[in-house]
Design an enzyme around this catalytic site. Structure first.
Site, PDB file in Angstrom:
ATOM      1  N   LYS A  96       1.104  -1.043   0.492  1.00 23.06           N
ATOM      2  CA  LYS A  96      -0.197   0.450  -0.018  1.00 23.06           C
ATOM      3  C   LYS A  96       1.100   0.829  -0.295  1.00 23.06           C
ATOM      4  O   LYS A  96       1.742   1.769   1.264  1.00 23.06           O
ATOM      5  CB  LYS A  96      -0.385  -0.216   0.758  1.00 23.06           C
ATOM      6  CG  LYS A  96      -2.065   0.919   1.318  1.00 23.06           C
ATOM      7  CD  LYS A  96      -3.582  -0.098   0.945  1.00 23.06           C
ATOM      8  CE  LYS A  96      -4.758   1.073   0.746  1.00 23.06           C
ATOM      9  NZ  LYS A  96      -5.511  -0.153  -0.363  1.00 23.06           N
ATOM     10  N   GLY A 146     -21.791   5.368   3.266  1.00 22.90           N
ATOM     11  CA  GLY A 146     -21.255   6.045   2.930  1.00 22.90           C
ATOM     12  C   GLY A 146     -20.610   6.160   1.524  1.00 22.90           C
ATOM     13  O   GLY A 146     -21.508   5.504   0.572  1.00 22.90           O
ATOM     14  N   VAL A 153     -17.687   4.205  -4.781  1.00 21.59           N
ATOM     15  CA  VAL A 153     -18.288   2.196  -4.447  1.00 21.59           C
ATOM     16  C   VAL A 153     -19.904   2.588  -3.391  1.00 21.59           C
ATOM     17  O   VAL A 153     -20.812   1.336  -3.659  1.00 21.59           O
ATOM     18  CB  VAL A 153     -17.278   1.515  -3.579  1.00 21.59           C
ATOM     19  CG1 VAL A 153     -17.426   0.456  -3.839  1.00 21.59           C
ATOM     20  CG2 VAL A 153     -16.067   1.546  -4.354  1.00 21.59           C
ATOM     21  N   GLY A 154     -20.218   3.215  -2.303  1.00 20.50           N
ATOM     22  CA  GLY A 154     -21.043   3.264  -1.855  1.00 20.50           C
ATOM     23  C   GLY A 154     -22.664   3.273  -2.706  1.00 20.50           C
ATOM     24  O   GLY A 154     -22.624   3.166  -2.419  1.00 20.50           O
TER      25      GLY A 154
HETATM   26  N1  PHE Z   1      -7.764  -0.338  -3.831  1.00 21.69           N
HETATM   27  C1  PHE Z   1      -8.339  -1.251  -4.074  1.00 21.69           C
HETATM   28  C2  PHE Z   1      -8.184  -1.585  -3.194  1.00 21.69           C
HETATM   29  O1  PHE Z   1      -7.762  -1.520  -1.715  1.00 21.69           O
HETATM   30  C3  PHE Z   1      -8.454  -1.473  -5.384  1.00 21.69           C
HETATM   31  C4  PHE Z   1      -6.807  -1.191  -6.286  1.00 21.69           C
HETATM   32  C5  PHE Z   1      -5.621  -1.418  -5.468  1.00 21.69           C
HETATM   33  C6  PHE Z   1      -6.995  -1.785  -7.900  1.00 21.69           C
HETATM   34  C7  PHE Z   1      -4.487  -1.813  -6.413  1.00 21.69           C
HETATM   35  C8  PHE Z   1      -5.870  -1.485  -8.535  1.00 21.69           C
HETATM   36  C9  PHE Z   1      -4.966  -1.729  -7.354  1.00 21.69           C
HETATM   37  O2  PHE Z   1      -8.215  -3.100  -3.677  1.00 21.69           O
END
Ligand code: PHE
Length: 342
Positions: A72, A176, A180-181
């Protein structure tokens, strides 16, 4: 215990802003996870968030059956910071440079505070980026895929509660209404469900009117008398204090890191509330991105892969019930098994 493979904290070359990339695991393959740009009280809180979110990505990718580990990026902005367009562009370039320095051990994508267009800017610095718009060669926003996965998870949950996966005649509280929500709420309304919705932004009330949903405060939505609570905002909403107040039968949503601490899964289980581990329910976006961009699967095959989230969840519910543990415990066991086998 330190369980991460690598954590980088860099001052962006152009902006001087802190950029945190946490590579939790590459055991199953390239670590993947989105780039979060958000305000934090202190930059160290962003480091902690990156640690938690990246390990959740390892679990998410493993249980989604992807040959990918978890990572991340977090850019912790000082409280109240609003980026002007120029600084934002420079910051995304800074992020791209840090990702590129990792030589492909980590790939990024959109997350809270970033979108598909931002991935184009990151992509000017590194090829290790997902979800650029189709016109720029990517699979686009991850939000529709995430919403599809949540719907599959909701059908699996309703089937576990009542024996049939039909969403009509059931009630849901969506907390939310971000991309997405809002998408999940629309699809639930189209399926004939009864809806309670909320958002911290007052302007989101227009969606409630459009969908004929009850508009309430986020606090009221969390404790609404519904079949399923759908957390679709930031994490940490399920606290030990909230659990006794809940009136839902299940909690299933796309928000990452919904539990304020891991023991809340047991509190939910003890109250007889079914909790779909967030990293299972929220995997549709990354599954869509990886299947489209890496595996080059056609849309119908990608869609079926996203739908498999429902089958995974049913299996977790079944094994948890058989062992009288929470689905979270079953999921953790499965993650450990996948990583050991990888
Ligand atoms: N950020 C999103 C997740 O938490 C989706 C994602 C992340 C999509 C990295 C592609 C690459 O899953």
């Amino acid at each position: 215990m330190f369980t991460h493979e690598e954590v980088r904290v860099r001052a962006g070359r152009r902006t001087g802003l802190p950029i945190v990339v946490a590579v939790h695991s590459t055991v199953l393959g390239q670590a993947l996870g989105g780039c979060r740009i958000w305000n934090y009280p202190d930059w160290r809180d962003g480091v902690e968030d990156a640690l938690r979110l990246s390990s959740a990505m390892t679990a998410k990718n493993a249980l989604a059956g992807l040959a990918n580990g978890g990572g991340k990026t977090v850019v912790p902005l000082p409280p109240g910071t609003v980026l002007d367009a120029g600084t934002r562009h420079a910051l995304l370039s800074d992020v791209g440079d840090v990702v590129e320095e990792l030589d492909g051990r980590y790939g990024t994508g959109p997350d809270v505070g970033t979108d598909a267009e931002d991935m184009v800017v990151i992509g000017e610095r590194t090829p290790h980026v997902f979800c650029r718009p189709a016109a720029a060669g990517g699979s686009g926003s991850s939000s529709p895929g995430t919403a599809s996965g949540v719907l599959a998870a909701l059908r699996a949950t309703v089937a576990q509660l009542d024996g049939s996966p039909g969403l009509d005649g059931h009630s849901f509280a969506v907390v939310g209404l971000g991309s997405v929500g809002a998408d999940v709420a629309r699809r639930l309304a189209a399926a004939g469900s009864r809806l309670v919705v909320s958002d911290v932004r007052p302007e989101a009330e227009s969606l409630a009117r459009e969908l004929d949903a009850d508009w309430v405060t986020p606090e009221q939505a969390l404790t609404a008398d519904v079949d399923v609570l759908v957390p679709a905002a930031l994490g940490g909403v399920l606290t030990p204090g909230l659990v006794p107040e809940l009136r839902c039968r299940a909690v299933v949503g796309p928000a990452n890191n919904q539990l304020s601490s891991p023991d809340v899964a047991t509190l939910l289980h003890d109250r007889g509330i079914l909790w779909a581990p967030d990293y299972v329910a929220s995997a549709g976006g990354i599954v869509h991105a990886v299947a489209s961009e890496l595996y080059r699967e056609p849309p119908d095959v990608v869609e079926r892969r996203v739908e498999r989230i429902g089958a995974t969840l049913r299996e977790l519910y079944r094994s948890a019930a058989a062992a009288d543990t929470s689905p979270a415990t079953s999921a953790e066991d499965l993650v450990a098994a996948r990583l050991a086998g990888g």
